[in-house]
Design a protein around this motif. Sequence first.
Motif, PDB file in Angstrom:
ATOM      1  N   MET A  41       0.823  -1.200   0.000  1.00 34.99           N
ATOM      2  CA  MET A  41       0.000   0.000   0.000  1.00 34.99           C
ATOM      3  C   MET A  41       0.863   1.260   0.000  1.00 34.99           C
ATOM      4  O   MET A  41       0.649   2.185  -0.782  1.00 34.99           O
ATOM      5  CB  MET A  41      -0.926   0.027   1.220  1.00 34.99           C
ATOM      6  CG  MET A  41      -1.681   1.348   1.350  1.00 34.99           C
ATOM      7  SD  MET A  41      -2.731   1.436   2.843  1.00 34.99           S
ATOM      8  CE  MET A  41      -3.136   3.182   2.828  1.00 34.99           C
ATOM      9  N   ALA A  44       2.873   1.770  -3.289  1.00 32.42           N
ATOM     10  CA  ALA A  44       1.958   2.281  -4.324  1.00 32.42           C
ATOM     11  C   ALA A  44       1.659   3.766  -4.081  1.00 32.42           C
ATOM     12  O   ALA A  44       1.673   4.585  -5.014  1.00 32.42           O
ATOM     13  CB  ALA A  44       0.663   1.481  -4.324  1.00 32.42           C
ATOM     14  N   MET A  45       1.442   4.117  -2.800  1.00 26.85           N
ATOM     15  CA  MET A  45       1.156   5.499  -2.430  1.00 26.85           C
ATOM     16  C   MET A  45       2.356   6.397  -2.748  1.00 26.85           C
ATOM     17  O   MET A  45       2.196   7.512  -3.250  1.00 26.85           O
ATOM     18  CB  MET A  45       0.832   5.532  -0.932  1.00 26.85           C
ATOM     19  CG  MET A  45       0.128   6.755  -0.442  1.00 26.85           C
ATOM     20  SD  MET A  45      -1.463   7.081  -1.230  1.00 26.85           S
ATOM     21  CE  MET A  45      -2.621   6.436  -0.021  1.00 26.85           C
ATOM     22  N   ILE A  47       4.787   5.890  -5.054  1.00 32.82           N
ATOM     23  CA  ILE A  47       4.916   6.045  -6.516  1.00 32.82           C
ATOM     24  C   ILE A  47       3.848   7.032  -7.011  1.00 32.82           C
ATOM     25  O   ILE A  47       4.143   7.955  -7.772  1.00 32.82           O
ATOM     26  CB  ILE A  47       4.786   4.679  -7.230  1.00 32.82           C
ATOM     27  CG1 ILE A  47       5.940   3.755  -6.832  1.00 32.82           C
ATOM     28  CG2 ILE A  47       4.767   4.860  -8.758  1.00 32.82           C
ATOM     29  CD1 ILE A  47       5.764   2.299  -7.247  1.00 32.82           C
ATOM     30  N   GLY A  48       2.597   6.845  -6.540  1.00 31.62           N
ATOM     31  CA  GLY A  48       1.497   7.730  -6.935  1.00 31.62           C
ATOM     32  C   GLY A  48       1.765   9.176  -6.574  1.00 31.62           C
ATOM     33  O   GLY A  48       1.534  10.090  -7.375  1.00 31.62           O
ATOM     34  N   THR A  49       2.310   9.378  -5.357  1.00 35.35           N
ATOM     35  CA  THR A  49       2.621  10.728  -4.890  1.00 35.35           C
ATOM     36  C   THR A  49       3.651  11.410  -5.804  1.00 35.35           C
ATOM     37  O   THR A  49       3.512  12.588  -6.136  1.00 35.35           O
ATOM     38  CB  THR A  49       3.132  10.674  -3.432  1.00 35.35           C
ATOM     39  OG1 THR A  49       2.138  10.014  -2.642  1.00 35.35           O
ATOM     40  CG2 THR A  49       3.368  12.047  -2.865  1.00 35.35           C
ATOM     41  N   PHE A  51       4.164  10.765  -8.989  1.00 33.87           N
ATOM     42  CA  PHE A  51       3.477  11.108 -10.242  1.00 33.87           C
ATOM     43  C   PHE A  51       2.564  12.326 -10.071  1.00 33.87           C
ATOM     44  O   PHE A  51       2.520  13.200 -10.925  1.00 33.87           O
ATOM     45  CB  PHE A  51       2.674   9.906 -10.773  1.00 33.87           C
ATOM     46  CG  PHE A  51       3.490   8.975 -11.620  1.00 33.87           C
ATOM     47  CD1 PHE A  51       3.794   9.284 -12.941  1.00 33.87           C
ATOM     48  CD2 PHE A  51       3.954   7.772 -11.107  1.00 33.87           C
ATOM     49  CE1 PHE A  51       4.544   8.414 -13.726  1.00 33.87           C
ATOM     50  CE2 PHE A  51       4.712   6.899 -11.881  1.00 33.87           C
ATOM     51  CZ  PHE A  51       5.008   7.218 -13.190  1.00 33.87           C
ATOM     52  N   TRP A  52       1.835  12.408  -8.945  1.00 31.67           N
ATOM     53  CA  TRP A  52       0.969  13.574  -8.689  1.00 31.67           C
ATOM     54  C   TRP A  52       1.795  14.855  -8.589  1.00 31.67           C
ATOM     55  O   TRP A  52       1.378  15.909  -9.069  1.00 31.67           O
ATOM     56  CB  TRP A  52       0.152  13.405  -7.404  1.00 31.67           C
ATOM     57  CG  TRP A  52      -1.111  12.614  -7.530  1.00 31.67           C
ATOM     58  CD1 TRP A  52      -1.458  11.520  -6.782  1.00 31.67           C
ATOM     59  CD2 TRP A  52      -2.222  12.838  -8.427  1.00 31.67           C
ATOM     60  NE1 TRP A  52      -2.695  11.060  -7.169  1.00 31.67           N
ATOM     61  CE2 TRP A  52      -3.185  11.844  -8.173  1.00 31.67           C
ATOM     62  CE3 TRP A  52      -2.472  13.774  -9.417  1.00 31.67           C
ATOM     63  CZ2 TRP A  52      -4.390  11.758  -8.863  1.00 31.67           C
ATOM     64  CZ3 TRP A  52      -3.668  13.698 -10.125  1.00 31.67           C
ATOM     65  CH2 TRP A  52      -4.613  12.692  -9.846  1.00 31.67           C
ATOM     66  N   THR A  54       4.706  15.454 -10.058  1.00 25.92           N
ATOM     67  CA  THR A  54       5.097  15.787 -11.439  1.00 25.92           C
ATOM     68  C   THR A  54       3.926  16.448 -12.165  1.00 25.92           C
ATOM     69  O   THR A  54       4.091  17.478 -12.826  1.00 25.92           O
ATOM     70  CB  THR A  54       5.511  14.499 -12.196  1.00 25.92           C
ATOM     71  OG1 THR A  54       6.417  13.767 -11.389  1.00 25.92           O
ATOM     72  CG2 THR A  54       6.144  14.830 -13.542  1.00 25.92           C
ATOM     73  N   TYR A  55       2.733  15.855 -12.009  1.00 28.02           N
ATOM     74  CA  TYR A  55       1.516  16.386 -12.640  1.00 28.02           C
ATOM     75  C   TYR A  55       1.229  17.803 -12.144  1.00 28.02           C
ATOM     76  O   TYR A  55       0.942  18.703 -12.944  1.00 28.02           O
ATOM     77  CB  TYR A  55       0.344  15.449 -12.320  1.00 28.02           C
ATOM     78  CG  TYR A  55      -0.986  15.843 -12.916  1.00 28.02           C
ATOM     79  CD1 TYR A  55      -1.257  15.664 -14.270  1.00 28.02           C
ATOM     80  CD2 TYR A  55      -2.004  16.374 -12.123  1.00 28.02           C
ATOM     81  CE1 TYR A  55      -2.486  15.999 -14.819  1.00 28.02           C
ATOM     82  CE2 TYR A  55      -3.248  16.713 -12.657  1.00 28.02           C
ATOM     83  CZ  TYR A  55      -3.476  16.519 -14.004  1.00 28.02           C
ATOM     84  OH  TYR A  55      -4.693  16.853 -14.545  1.00 28.02           O
TER      85      TYR A  55
ATOM     86  N   ILE B   9       0.135  11.345 -17.227  1.00 30.36           N
ATOM     87  CA  ILE B   9       0.900  11.305 -15.963  1.00 30.36           C
ATOM     88  C   ILE B   9      -0.068  11.382 -14.774  1.00 30.36           C
ATOM     89  O   ILE B   9       0.059  10.632 -13.809  1.00 30.36           O
ATOM     90  CB  ILE B   9       1.933  12.469 -15.916  1.00 30.36           C
ATOM     91  CG1 ILE B   9       3.053  12.171 -16.914  1.00 30.36           C
ATOM     92  CG2 ILE B   9       2.501  12.658 -14.501  1.00 30.36           C
ATOM     93  CD1 ILE B   9       4.070  13.271 -17.071  1.00 30.36           C
ATOM     94  N   ALA B  13      -0.721   8.515 -11.901  1.00 28.08           N
ATOM     95  CA  ALA B  13      -0.743   8.891 -10.477  1.00 28.08           C
ATOM     96  C   ALA B  13      -2.034   8.386  -9.830  1.00 28.08           C
ATOM     97  O   ALA B  13      -2.012   7.797  -8.745  1.00 28.08           O
ATOM     98  CB  ALA B  13      -0.634  10.400 -10.331  1.00 28.08           C
ATOM     99  N   PHE B  16      -2.091   4.590  -9.124  1.00 27.98           N
ATOM    100  CA  PHE B  16      -1.292   4.207  -7.952  1.00 27.98           C
ATOM    101  C   PHE B  16      -1.944   4.611  -6.634  1.00 27.98           C
ATOM    102  O   PHE B  16      -2.085   3.793  -5.731  1.00 27.98           O
ATOM    103  CB  PHE B  16       0.128   4.785  -8.037  1.00 27.98           C
ATOM    104  CG  PHE B  16       1.041   3.951  -8.888  1.00 27.98           C
ATOM    105  CD1 PHE B  16       1.553   2.753  -8.408  1.00 27.98           C
ATOM    106  CD2 PHE B  16       1.363   4.347 -10.173  1.00 27.98           C
ATOM    107  CE1 PHE B  16       2.378   1.968  -9.196  1.00 27.98           C
ATOM    108  CE2 PHE B  16       2.193   3.573 -10.975  1.00 27.98           C
ATOM    109  CZ  PHE B  16       2.703   2.383 -10.491  1.00 27.98           C
ATOM    110  N   THR B  17      -2.352   5.884  -6.511  1.00 28.12           N
ATOM    111  CA  THR B  17      -2.905   6.317  -5.218  1.00 28.12           C
ATOM    112  C   THR B  17      -4.275   5.679  -4.948  1.00 28.12           C
ATOM    113  O   THR B  17      -4.583   5.329  -3.823  1.00 28.12           O
ATOM    114  CB  THR B  17      -3.000   7.862  -5.091  1.00 28.12           C
ATOM    115  OG1 THR B  17      -3.667   8.391  -6.228  1.00 28.12           O
ATOM    116  CG2 THR B  17      -1.623   8.487  -4.987  1.00 28.12           C
ATOM    117  N   SER B  20      -3.969   1.980  -3.933  1.00 24.28           N
ATOM    118  CA  SER B  20      -3.440   1.775  -2.581  1.00 24.28           C
ATOM    119  C   SER B  20      -4.565   1.608  -1.546  1.00 24.28           C
ATOM    120  O   SER B  20      -4.328   1.132  -0.446  1.00 24.28           O
ATOM    121  CB  SER B  20      -2.497   2.911  -2.182  1.00 24.28           C
ATOM    122  OG  SER B  20      -3.228   4.103  -2.030  1.00 24.28           O
TER     123      SER B  20
END
Lengths: 88, 88
Positions: A41, A44-45, A47-49, A51-52, A54-55, B9, B13, B16-17, B20
Amino acid sequence: MSDINIELIGLIAAVFTTSSFFPQVIKIWRTKQTKDISTTMYIAMMIGTCFWLTYGILINSFAIIVANIVSGLLVLFVLIFKLVNRKS
Amino acid sequence: MSDINIELIGLIAAVFTTSSFFPQVIKIWRTKQTKDISTTMYIAMMIGTCFWLTYGILINSFAIIVANIVSGLLVLFVLIFKLVNRKS
């Protein structure tokens, strides 16, 4: 709606979603226990963070940038504690 | 960078989030146990998700809208289960 008001809504959103990580961080800090924490969890959080973040930079959203820097640091704290605990 | 690539992107994101949250939802679905779940965390997350959704609509961000509709539903599932369990 003005840009400042829109950004204010984003920042309120950021305060709520970011603060929702605090109870877990405080619990780990107090108990030093991470056995029941799902590493998947939090990875994944993390990696997602990233990407967010960067976005947020690409669309120039101050709220998204701030939210993901703070959340990223809290998630990193949980992951580091989890790794340290695994060794001991 | 093109708008489509930037939105891509954001969607990565979001995957992934949002994903999770799934381990927790699956765990609750299987065990029907919510004793150790922090209601405060999920209520904060629910309020934050509603604000992010509003923010996403206001800045026309497809990634933010999709991410927060899906996350909102998963958080709502956890909260409903928590409330139902309290009564039984």
